[in-house]
Design a protein around this motif. Structure first.
Motif, PDB file in Angstrom:
ATOM      1  N   LYS A   6       0.840  -1.191   0.000  1.00  0.00           N
ATOM      2  CA  LYS A   6       0.000   0.000   0.000  1.00  0.00           C
ATOM      3  C   LYS A   6       0.878   1.245   0.000  1.00  0.00           C
ATOM      4  O   LYS A   6       1.884   1.301   0.694  1.00  0.00           O
ATOM      5  N   LYS A   8       1.603   4.889   1.166  1.00  0.00           N
ATOM      6  CA  LYS A   8       1.269   5.661   2.354  1.00  0.00           C
ATOM      7  C   LYS A   8       0.951   7.093   1.935  1.00  0.00           C
ATOM      8  O   LYS A   8       1.692   7.698   1.184  1.00  0.00           O
ATOM      9  N   SER A  19     -10.542  17.227   3.792  1.00  0.00           N
ATOM     10  CA  SER A  19     -11.100  16.351   4.813  1.00  0.00           C
ATOM     11  C   SER A  19     -12.603  16.395   5.033  1.00  0.00           C
ATOM     12  O   SER A  19     -13.176  15.422   5.477  1.00  0.00           O
ATOM     13  N   ALA A  27      -9.104  12.776   2.031  1.00  0.00           N
ATOM     14  CA  ALA A  27      -8.899  11.803   3.102  1.00  0.00           C
ATOM     15  C   ALA A  27      -9.818  10.592   2.933  1.00  0.00           C
ATOM     16  O   ALA A  27      -9.377   9.443   3.044  1.00  0.00           O
ATOM     17  N   ALA A  28     -11.073  10.820   2.644  1.00  0.00           N
ATOM     18  CA  ALA A  28     -12.013   9.712   2.446  1.00  0.00           C
ATOM     19  C   ALA A  28     -11.611   8.871   1.243  1.00  0.00           C
ATOM     20  O   ALA A  28     -11.711   7.639   1.280  1.00  0.00           O
ATOM     21  N   ASN A  31      -8.778   6.632   2.227  1.00  0.00           N
ATOM     22  CA  ASN A  31      -9.257   5.575   3.123  1.00  0.00           C
ATOM     23  C   ASN A  31     -10.025   4.488   2.374  1.00  0.00           C
ATOM     24  O   ASN A  31      -9.991   3.328   2.756  1.00  0.00           O
ATOM     25  N   GLN A  32     -10.722   4.852   1.320  1.00  0.00           N
ATOM     26  CA  GLN A  32     -11.526   3.894   0.564  1.00  0.00           C
ATOM     27  C   GLN A  32     -10.722   3.115  -0.465  1.00  0.00           C
ATOM     28  O   GLN A  32     -11.151   2.052  -0.904  1.00  0.00           O
ATOM     29  N   GLU A  37      -2.875   3.784   2.217  1.00  0.00           N
ATOM     30  CA  GLU A  37      -3.094   3.834   3.663  1.00  0.00           C
ATOM     31  C   GLU A  37      -2.899   5.278   4.110  1.00  0.00           C
ATOM     32  O   GLU A  37      -1.802   5.837   3.959  1.00  0.00           O
ATOM     33  N   LEU A  38      -3.948   5.891   4.618  1.00  0.00           N
ATOM     34  CA  LEU A  38      -3.846   7.266   5.099  1.00  0.00           C
ATOM     35  C   LEU A  38      -3.125   7.263   6.440  1.00  0.00           C
ATOM     36  O   LEU A  38      -3.579   6.648   7.401  1.00  0.00           O
ATOM     37  N   HIS A  56     -11.166  10.852  10.729  1.00  0.00           N
ATOM     38  CA  HIS A  56     -10.614   9.855   9.811  1.00  0.00           C
ATOM     39  C   HIS A  56      -9.755   8.805  10.529  1.00  0.00           C
ATOM     40  O   HIS A  56      -9.157   7.946   9.878  1.00  0.00           O
ATOM     41  N   ASN A  57      -9.677   8.901  11.855  1.00  0.00           N
ATOM     42  CA  ASN A  57      -8.955   7.931  12.671  1.00  0.00           C
ATOM     43  C   ASN A  57      -7.473   7.803  12.273  1.00  0.00           C
ATOM     44  O   ASN A  57      -6.972   6.702  12.040  1.00  0.00           O
ATOM     45  N   VAL A  58      -6.805   8.957  12.179  1.00  0.00           N
ATOM     46  CA  VAL A  58      -5.382   8.997  11.841  1.00  0.00           C
ATOM     47  C   VAL A  58      -4.676   9.985  12.768  1.00  0.00           C
ATOM     48  O   VAL A  58      -5.319  10.705  13.532  1.00  0.00           O
TER      49      VAL A  58
END
Length: 66
Positions: A6, A8, A19, A27-28, A31-32, A37-38, A56-58
């Motif tokens: 992946k 980064k 975002s 960002a989305a 993530n999708q 990998e964000l 976005h959990n990062v």
């Protein structure tokens, strides 16, 4: 591309396009995508970057050298 490998990604600027835009944002999209990998979000505004990173959990960063 090898699905195990992946790229980064890091979002620089956590504004609407980076975002929060409802029609789609960077960002989305990262993530999708199964090939990315964000890793985090960089923004000079601490409130915006923390909100975006939490959403976005990062991780969040104030600059690129952090």
């Amino acid at each position: 591309m090898n699905k195990k490998l992946k790229l980064k990604a890091l979002i620089i600027g956590a504004g609407q396009a980076g975002s929060f835009r409802k029609e789609g944002n960077h960002a989305a999209s990262f993530n999708q995508c199964p090939y990315t990998e964000l890793m985090g979000i960089v923004d000079i505004d601490p409130i915006v970057r923390k909100k975006a990173a939490k959403f976005h959990n990062v991780d969040s960063f104030s600059n690129l050298t952090e």
